[in-house]
Design a protein around this motif. Structure first.
Motif, PDB file in Angstrom:
ATOM      1  N   ASP A 188       0.860  -1.000   0.133  1.00 12.88           N
ATOM      2  CA  ASP A 188      -0.066  -0.004  -0.097  1.00 12.88           C
ATOM      3  C   ASP A 188       0.995   1.287   0.042  1.00 12.88           C
ATOM      4  O   ASP A 188       1.780   1.451   0.910  1.00 12.88           O
ATOM      5  CB  ASP A 188      -0.885   0.105   1.281  1.00 12.88           C
ATOM      6  N   THR A 189       0.694   2.059  -1.064  1.00  9.55           N
ATOM      7  CA  THR A 189       1.440   3.386  -0.951  1.00  9.55           C
ATOM      8  C   THR A 189       0.607   4.617  -0.403  1.00  9.55           C
ATOM      9  O   THR A 189       1.461   5.880  -0.270  1.00  9.55           O
ATOM     10  CB  THR A 189       1.661   3.591  -2.567  1.00  9.55           C
ATOM     11  N   GLY A 190      -0.622   4.431   0.245  1.00  9.46           N
ATOM     12  CA  GLY A 190      -1.123   5.418   0.876  1.00  9.46           C
ATOM     13  C   GLY A 190      -0.090   6.131   2.104  1.00  9.46           C
ATOM     14  O   GLY A 190       0.620   5.627   2.498  1.00  9.46           O
ATOM     15  N   GLY A 191      -0.315   7.603   1.959  1.00  6.15           N
ATOM     16  CA  GLY A 191       0.305   8.398   2.994  1.00  6.15           C
ATOM     17  C   GLY A 191       1.580   8.819   2.521  1.00  6.15           C
ATOM     18  O   GLY A 191       2.511   9.120   3.297  1.00  6.15           O
ATOM     19  N   HIS A 192       2.142   8.332   1.258  1.00  4.45           N
ATOM     20  CA  HIS A 192       3.470   8.824   0.688  1.00  4.45           C
ATOM     21  C   HIS A 192       3.168   9.386  -0.783  1.00  4.45           C
ATOM     22  O   HIS A 192       2.440   9.208  -1.223  1.00  4.45           O
ATOM     23  CB  HIS A 192       4.256   7.289   0.278  1.00  4.45           C
ATOM     24  N   ASN A 193       4.345  10.092  -0.645  1.00  5.68           N
ATOM     25  CA  ASN A 193       4.313  11.072  -1.946  1.00  5.68           C
ATOM     26  C   ASN A 193       4.555  10.373  -3.510  1.00  5.68           C
ATOM     27  O   ASN A 193       5.553   9.507  -3.241  1.00  5.68           O
ATOM     28  CB  ASN A 193       5.068  12.235  -2.108  1.00  5.68           C
ATOM     29  N   SER A 194       3.999  10.665  -4.316  1.00  6.49           N
ATOM     30  CA  SER A 194       4.414  10.075  -5.649  1.00  6.49           C
ATOM     31  C   SER A 194       5.615  10.443  -6.135  1.00  6.49           C
ATOM     32  O   SER A 194       5.558  11.921  -6.021  1.00  6.49           O
ATOM     33  CB  SER A 194       3.201  10.228  -6.682  1.00  6.49           C
ATOM     34  N   PRO A 195       6.530   9.948  -6.908  1.00  6.36           N
ATOM     35  CA  PRO A 195       6.443   8.452  -7.297  1.00  6.36           C
ATOM     36  C   PRO A 195       6.755   7.583  -6.066  1.00  6.36           C
ATOM     37  O   PRO A 195       7.505   7.996  -5.285  1.00  6.36           O
ATOM     38  CB  PRO A 195       7.390   8.142  -8.115  1.00  6.36           C
ATOM     39  N   TYR A 196       6.015   6.398  -5.476  1.00 12.66           N
ATOM     40  CA  TYR A 196       6.450   5.815  -4.430  1.00 12.66           C
ATOM     41  C   TYR A 196       6.075   4.204  -4.852  1.00 12.66           C
ATOM     42  O   TYR A 196       5.060   3.869  -5.487  1.00 12.66           O
ATOM     43  CB  TYR A 196       5.732   6.055  -3.046  1.00 12.66           C
ATOM     44  N   THR A 197       6.771   3.342  -4.210  1.00 12.13           N
ATOM     45  CA  THR A 197       6.716   1.982  -4.561  1.00 12.13           C
ATOM     46  C   THR A 197       6.731   1.291  -3.056  1.00 12.13           C
ATOM     47  O   THR A 197       7.766   1.233  -2.273  1.00 12.13           O
ATOM     48  CB  THR A 197       7.659   1.349  -5.251  1.00 12.13           C
ATOM     49  N   ALA A 198       5.580   0.312  -2.772  1.00  2.65           N
ATOM     50  CA  ALA A 198       5.588  -0.426  -1.563  1.00  2.65           C
ATOM     51  C   ALA A 198       5.613  -1.980  -2.159  1.00  2.65           C
ATOM     52  O   ALA A 198       5.107  -2.205  -3.238  1.00  2.65           O
ATOM     53  CB  ALA A 198       4.254  -0.358  -0.853  1.00  2.65           C
ATOM     54  N   THR A 199       6.246  -2.616  -1.216  1.00  2.45           N
ATOM     55  CA  THR A 199       6.477  -4.298  -1.357  1.00  2.45           C
ATOM     56  C   THR A 199       5.975  -4.855  -0.329  1.00  2.45           C
ATOM     57  O   THR A 199       5.942  -4.487   0.709  1.00  2.45           O
ATOM     58  CB  THR A 199       7.770  -4.771  -1.907  1.00  2.45           C
ATOM     59  N   ALA A 200       5.512  -6.143  -0.257  1.00  5.24           N
ATOM     60  CA  ALA A 200       4.959  -7.209   0.339  1.00  5.24           C
ATOM     61  C   ALA A 200       5.746  -8.405   0.095  1.00  5.24           C
ATOM     62  O   ALA A 200       5.559  -8.792  -0.967  1.00  5.24           O
ATOM     63  CB  ALA A 200       3.558  -6.923   0.944  1.00  5.24           C
ATOM     64  N   HIS A 201       6.336  -9.227   1.026  1.00  4.00           N
ATOM     65  CA  HIS A 201       6.919 -10.411   0.553  1.00  4.00           C
ATOM     66  C   HIS A 201       6.844 -11.386   1.803  1.00  4.00           C
ATOM     67  O   HIS A 201       6.759 -11.061   3.027  1.00  4.00           O
ATOM     68  CB  HIS A 201       8.328 -10.212   0.258  1.00  4.00           C
ATOM     69  N   ARG A 202       6.591 -12.700   1.462  1.00  3.37           N
ATOM     70  CA  ARG A 202       6.467 -13.794   2.310  1.00  3.37           C
ATOM     71  C   ARG A 202       6.745 -15.000   1.679  1.00  3.37           C
ATOM     72  O   ARG A 202       6.119 -15.213   0.360  1.00  3.37           O
ATOM     73  CB  ARG A 202       5.173 -13.821   3.081  1.00  3.37           C
ATOM     74  N   ASP A 203       7.352 -15.867   2.082  1.00  9.13           N
ATOM     75  CA  ASP A 203       7.738 -17.148   1.530  1.00  9.13           C
ATOM     76  C   ASP A 203       6.251 -18.084   1.413  1.00  9.13           C
ATOM     77  O   ASP A 203       5.937 -18.440   2.705  1.00  9.13           O
ATOM     78  CB  ASP A 203       8.900 -17.804   2.069  1.00  9.13           C
ATOM     79  N   LEU A 204       5.993 -18.168   0.391  1.00 11.65           N
ATOM     80  CA  LEU A 204       4.483 -19.009   0.335  1.00 11.65           C
ATOM     81  C   LEU A 204       4.960 -20.548  -0.184  1.00 11.65           C
ATOM     82  O   LEU A 204       5.781 -20.667  -1.026  1.00 11.65           O
ATOM     83  CB  LEU A 204       3.719 -18.320  -0.492  1.00 11.65           C
ATOM     84  N   THR A 205       3.767 -21.432   0.180  1.00 11.72           N
ATOM     85  CA  THR A 205       4.044 -22.853  -0.390  1.00 11.72           C
ATOM     86  C   THR A 205       3.929 -22.812  -1.874  1.00 11.72           C
ATOM     87  O   THR A 205       3.000 -21.983  -2.608  1.00 11.72           O
ATOM     88  CB  THR A 205       2.978 -23.593   0.250  1.00 11.72           C
ATOM     89  N   GLU A 206       4.945 -23.302  -2.489  1.00  8.57           N
ATOM     90  CA  GLU A 206       4.920 -23.542  -4.111  1.00  8.57           C
ATOM     91  C   GLU A 206       3.410 -24.040  -4.759  1.00  8.57           C
ATOM     92  O   GLU A 206       3.158 -24.770  -3.884  1.00  8.57           O
ATOM     93  CB  GLU A 206       6.248 -23.951  -4.551  1.00  8.57           C
ATOM     94  N   ASN A 207       3.487 -23.539  -5.987  1.00  8.99           N
ATOM     95  CA  ASN A 207       2.278 -24.144  -6.662  1.00  8.99           C
ATOM     96  C   ASN A 207       0.900 -24.116  -5.997  1.00  8.99           C
ATOM     97  O   ASN A 207      -0.379 -24.953  -6.272  1.00  8.99           O
ATOM     98  CB  ASN A 207       2.482 -25.617  -7.324  1.00  8.99           C
ATOM     99  N   VAL A 208       0.517 -23.160  -5.421  1.00 14.04           N
ATOM    100  CA  VAL A 208      -0.693 -22.601  -4.568  1.00 14.04           C
ATOM    101  C   VAL A 208      -1.474 -21.587  -5.338  1.00 14.04           C
ATOM    102  O   VAL A 208      -0.832 -20.616  -5.451  1.00 14.04           O
ATOM    103  CB  VAL A 208      -0.552 -22.573  -3.138  1.00 14.04           C
ATOM    104  N   THR A 209      -2.500 -21.829  -5.624  1.00 15.79           N
ATOM    105  CA  THR A 209      -3.436 -20.580  -6.315  1.00 15.79           C
ATOM    106  C   THR A 209      -4.028 -19.747  -5.139  1.00 15.79           C
ATOM    107  O   THR A 209      -4.555 -19.977  -4.356  1.00 15.79           O
ATOM    108  CB  THR A 209      -4.608 -21.086  -7.119  1.00 15.79           C
ATOM    109  N   TYR A 210      -3.848 -18.208  -5.403  1.00 13.20           N
ATOM    110  CA  TYR A 210      -4.155 -17.296  -4.555  1.00 13.20           C
ATOM    111  C   TYR A 210      -5.040 -16.415  -5.498  1.00 13.20           C
ATOM    112  O   TYR A 210      -4.977 -16.392  -6.726  1.00 13.20           O
ATOM    113  CB  TYR A 210      -3.116 -16.583  -4.113  1.00 13.20           C
ATOM    114  N   THR A 211      -5.890 -15.634  -4.914  1.00 13.53           N
ATOM    115  CA  THR A 211      -6.576 -14.405  -5.612  1.00 13.53           C
ATOM    116  C   THR A 211      -5.825 -13.166  -5.220  1.00 13.53           C
ATOM    117  O   THR A 211      -5.003 -12.911  -4.219  1.00 13.53           O
ATOM    118  CB  THR A 211      -8.027 -14.149  -5.092  1.00 13.53           C
ATOM    119  N   PHE A 212      -6.048 -12.256  -6.336  1.00 17.54           N
ATOM    120  CA  PHE A 212      -5.057 -10.785  -6.395  1.00 17.54           C
ATOM    121  C   PHE A 212      -5.843  -9.779  -6.990  1.00 17.54           C
ATOM    122  O   PHE A 212      -6.774 -10.070  -7.952  1.00 17.54           O
ATOM    123  CB  PHE A 212      -3.918 -11.174  -7.395  1.00 17.54           C
TER     124      PHE A 212
END
Length: 126
Positions: free
Chosen positions: A81-105
């Motif tokens: 989420d980039t909320g609260g930051h001036n543009s341009p801005y990039t936010a990232t989230a990462h977590r090691d997930l189980t491989e070959n699992v389907t998620y929604t996005f």
């Protein structure tokens, strides 16, 4: 912004910026996908799921007062989420997930004061 998106799920919010369109890339062979968010034809931001590395990125490239947010339904949700930051801005989230699992996005644009406008929900894999 986070609470509103989780309450609404995805799809257009009742309140939120108008003139928003979403361009969704095809699901890549590794499970990655990109959503480009445009405001009145101008690219406001991009939300990207990168399966190789299990990384969600939200990039706000347009100084319109709105944040860009991306969501993946891992448990707990991955949220960038980039909320609260001036543009341009990039936010990232990462977590090691189980491989070959389907998620929604999905991706959203908005602010706490106006609400969110969100894309449809799309499948990705880890």
């Amino acid at each position: 912004m986070t609470g509103a998106a989780l309450t609404l799920g995805a799809g257009s919010a009742a309140a939120g910026p108008s003139g928003i369109t979403f361009s969704v890339g095809s699901l890549q062979s590794d499970g990655s996908r990109t959503i480009t968010i445009k405001e009145d034809g101008t690219t406001a931001g991009v939300v990207k799921w990168t399966a190789d590395g299990d990384t969600l990125t939200a990039k706000d490239s347009y100084a319109d007062g709105y944040g860009i947010s991306g969501y993946v339904t891992a448990n707990p949700y991955l949220i960038a989420d980039t909320g609260g930051h001036n543009s341009p801005y990039t936010a990232t989230a990462h977590r090691d997930l189980t491989e070959n699992v389907t998620y929604t996005f999905w991706g959203c644009i908005g602010s706490n004061s106006i609400g969110l406008t969100c894309s449809n929900v799309y499948n990705v894999t880890s």
